[in-house]
Design a protein around this motif. Structure first.
Motif, PDB file in Angstrom:
ATOM      1  N   VAL A  76     -37.109  44.188  47.799  1.00 26.20           N
ATOM      2  CA  VAL A  76     -35.894  43.513  48.249  1.00 26.20           C
ATOM      3  C   VAL A  76     -35.402  42.624  47.114  1.00 26.20           C
ATOM      4  O   VAL A  76     -36.203  42.087  46.346  1.00 26.20           O
ATOM      5  CB  VAL A  76     -36.114  42.636  49.499  1.00 26.20           C
ATOM      6  N   PHE A  77     -34.103  42.500  47.024  1.00 21.81           N
ATOM      7  CA  PHE A  77     -33.518  41.582  46.055  1.00 21.81           C
ATOM      8  C   PHE A  77     -33.055  40.325  46.773  1.00 21.81           C
ATOM      9  O   PHE A  77     -32.421  40.400  47.815  1.00 21.81           O
ATOM     10  CB  PHE A  77     -32.359  42.246  45.315  1.00 21.81           C
ATOM     11  N   LYS A 134     -26.729  40.365  42.348  1.00 19.46           N
ATOM     12  CA  LYS A 134     -27.667  41.280  43.010  1.00 19.46           C
ATOM     13  C   LYS A 134     -27.019  42.631  43.289  1.00 19.46           C
ATOM     14  O   LYS A 134     -27.573  43.676  42.965  1.00 19.46           O
ATOM     15  CB  LYS A 134     -28.160  40.680  44.338  1.00 19.46           C
ATOM     16  N   SER A 135     -25.847  42.598  43.912  1.00 23.36           N
ATOM     17  CA  SER A 135     -25.190  43.866  44.264  1.00 23.36           C
ATOM     18  C   SER A 135     -24.766  44.614  43.005  1.00 23.36           C
ATOM     19  O   SER A 135     -24.885  45.847  42.938  1.00 23.36           O
ATOM     20  CB  SER A 135     -23.989  43.607  45.165  1.00 23.36           C
ATOM     21  N   LEU A 153     -27.850  46.401  41.771  1.00 24.31           N
ATOM     22  CA  LEU A 153     -28.228  47.536  42.623  1.00 24.31           C
ATOM     23  C   LEU A 153     -27.304  48.723  42.387  1.00 24.31           C
ATOM     24  O   LEU A 153     -27.750  49.864  42.388  1.00 24.31           O
ATOM     25  CB  LEU A 153     -28.202  47.123  44.091  1.00 24.31           C
ATOM     26  N   LEU A 178     -22.255  49.068  46.512  1.00 23.94           N
ATOM     27  CA  LEU A 178     -22.123  47.814  47.259  1.00 23.94           C
ATOM     28  C   LEU A 178     -20.913  47.044  46.747  1.00 23.94           C
ATOM     29  O   LEU A 178     -20.519  47.196  45.589  1.00 23.94           O
ATOM     30  CB  LEU A 178     -23.379  46.959  47.058  1.00 23.94           C
ATOM     31  N   THR A 224     -18.995  43.968  45.318  1.00 27.81           N
ATOM     32  CA  THR A 224     -19.389  42.870  44.442  1.00 27.81           C
ATOM     33  C   THR A 224     -18.219  41.892  44.332  1.00 27.81           C
ATOM     34  O   THR A 224     -17.132  42.166  44.823  1.00 27.81           O
ATOM     35  CB  THR A 224     -19.750  43.360  43.030  1.00 27.81           C
ATOM     36  N   SER A 250     -19.575  39.435  49.927  1.00 30.02           N
ATOM     37  CA  SER A 250     -20.552  39.083  50.957  1.00 30.02           C
ATOM     38  C   SER A 250     -20.649  37.567  51.124  1.00 30.02           C
ATOM     39  O   SER A 250     -21.230  37.082  52.080  1.00 30.02           O
ATOM     40  CB  SER A 250     -21.913  39.688  50.648  1.00 30.02           C
ATOM     41  N   ASP A 307     -30.708  45.171  49.782  1.00 26.91           N
ATOM     42  CA  ASP A 307     -29.891  44.003  49.427  1.00 26.91           C
ATOM     43  C   ASP A 307     -29.451  43.399  50.752  1.00 26.91           C
ATOM     44  O   ASP A 307     -28.748  44.046  51.497  1.00 26.91           O
ATOM     45  CB  ASP A 307     -28.662  44.497  48.642  1.00 26.91           C
ATOM     46  N   SER A 308     -29.929  42.221  51.073  1.00 29.21           N
ATOM     47  CA  SER A 308     -29.477  41.586  52.311  1.00 29.21           C
ATOM     48  C   SER A 308     -29.256  40.116  52.045  1.00 29.21           C
ATOM     49  O   SER A 308     -30.115  39.461  51.470  1.00 29.21           O
ATOM     50  CB  SER A 308     -30.532  41.737  53.406  1.00 29.21           C
ATOM     51  N   SER A 350     -31.880  35.640  50.915  1.00 27.51           N
ATOM     52  CA  SER A 350     -31.602  34.482  50.087  1.00 27.51           C
ATOM     53  C   SER A 350     -31.677  33.190  50.882  1.00 27.51           C
ATOM     54  O   SER A 350     -31.778  32.112  50.327  1.00 27.51           O
ATOM     55  CB  SER A 350     -30.235  34.661  49.449  1.00 27.51           C
TER      56      SER A 350
END
Ligand SMILES: Nc1nc2c(ncn2[C@@H]2O[C@H](COP(=O)(O)OP(=O)(O)OP(=O)(O)O)[C@@H](O)[C@H]2O)c(=O)[nH]1
Ligand SMILES: [Mg+2]
Ligand SMILES: [Zn+2]
Length: 294
Positions: free
Chosen positions: A162-163, A171-172, A175, A184, A186, A190, A216-217, A221
């Motif tokens: 997981v990131f 992060k996105s 990925l 995803l 960017t 999000s 990626d969730s 974080s």
């Protein structure tokens, strides 16, 4: 026919199970409701094929979990890639350390990713050494310049990763470079969603080849240290391990006691100061949490 697979996505009662024969859309049979076990993304399961042509099935059995999170709902994580930016936003060591500590507490192997190395800040210059001293691998990359991506890909092989990391660190963006099929959003999209209530509800695993998954969730974080008992904290800092039990006082908290082996190592530069400061700050937070508040 029974197949085994991994749940890669859960959406309103449907579970998507990746098998060697592709992805099946499944329902979970009532048996789960009876023993209060809810399938999670990341679960290894047995699935009964209902319609081969339409790739539909029933999840009939969950295999034993290695670990599981409630928020975000995900199981069987092997490692956590903790991403921060060299600048924009400037790294905050305490936030990075909170994530290493949560990962260690769940027996998930952390590694560090310093992204945006096309930019720089004074604080970022010290961080590779800081985390190497703690025994962690750190990858210095730039999603913008596509630098360091191959080494990162290698780290992911045959693992469920997981990131995690603050909003805007990339992060996105990373990925998207790691998997050909990953697209995803960017650029802080999000970030807006993150203010909503349902952010931590969804996790999707992306397959990067056999046995290799990344997620990626935003939920990762926001993981916090609240569930950790103050007595468990020193265990979550690998660089302290060799000094535990070597202080003058039994049960030394390494904060203000005399003849403390940890603080001696700190003075000798064997432990990074910012990591020690994070330890003390977390110690102060956790010691205020009473058992009944848990
Ligand atoms: N200069 C620079 N900018 C980057 C790099 N990687 C990502 N960015 C930019 O940083 C911004 C945030 O990137 P995202 O990938 O959306 O960040 P994120 O970590 O997914 O953010 P959240 O989804 O909000 O948690 C975007 O505008 C990216 O274009 C990089 O290596 N260098
Ligand atoms: Mg993102
Ligand atoms: Zn001590």
């Amino acid at each position: 026919m029974i197949l085994t697979g991994t749940i890669v996505k859960a959406v309103s009662g449907f579970y998507y199970v990746e098998t060697t024969d592709g992805i099946y859309e499944c329902r979970a049979r009532g048996v789960f409701r009876n023993n209060k076990l809810t399938p999670l993304v990341g679960d290894h399961c047995e699935m009964e094929v209902l319609e081969e042509s339409e790739q539909k099935g029933n999840v009939v059995k969950l295999l034993e979990r290695k670990n599981a999170f409630v928020r975000p709902p995900v199981a069987n994580i092997d490692q956590m890639g903790i991403v921060f930016a060299a600048a924009a936003p400037e790294p905050i060591p305490f936030l990075i350390d909170k994530l290493t500590v949560v990962a260690e507490h769940h027996h998930i192997k952390p590694f560090l990713v310093m992204n945006k190395t096309d930019l720089s800040s004074e604080i970022a210059e010290h961080l590779p050494k800081t985390y190497q001293l703690a025994g962690y691998r750190i990858f210095c990359v730039s999603a913008a310049e596509r630098k360091g991506i191959e080494a990162l890909k290698e780290q992911l092989q045959n693992q469920v990763t997981v990131f995690a990391g603050c909003s805007g660190v990339g992060k996105s963006s990373l990925l998207n470079l790691l998997g050909d099929d990953i697209r995803l959003e960017t650029g802080g999209v999000s970030r807006k969603i993150q203010r909503g209530r349902h952010t931590t509800r969804t996790v999707e695993l992306f397959s990067l080849g056999s046995e290799t998954f990344v997620a990626d969730s935003p939920g990762f974080s926001n993981l916090d240290i609240q569930d950790i008992r103050v007595t468990e904290l020193e265990e979550c800092f690998p660089e302290l391990h060799e000094y535990i039990g070597k202080c003058r006082f039994r049960g030394c908290n390494h904060v203000s006691e005399p003849e403390c082996a940890v603080r001696e190592a700190l003075e000798q530069g064997k432990i990074a100061r910012s990591r020690y400061e994070s330890y003390v700050q977390m110690y102060q937070i956790l010691k205020e949490i009473k058992e009944w508040q848990r």
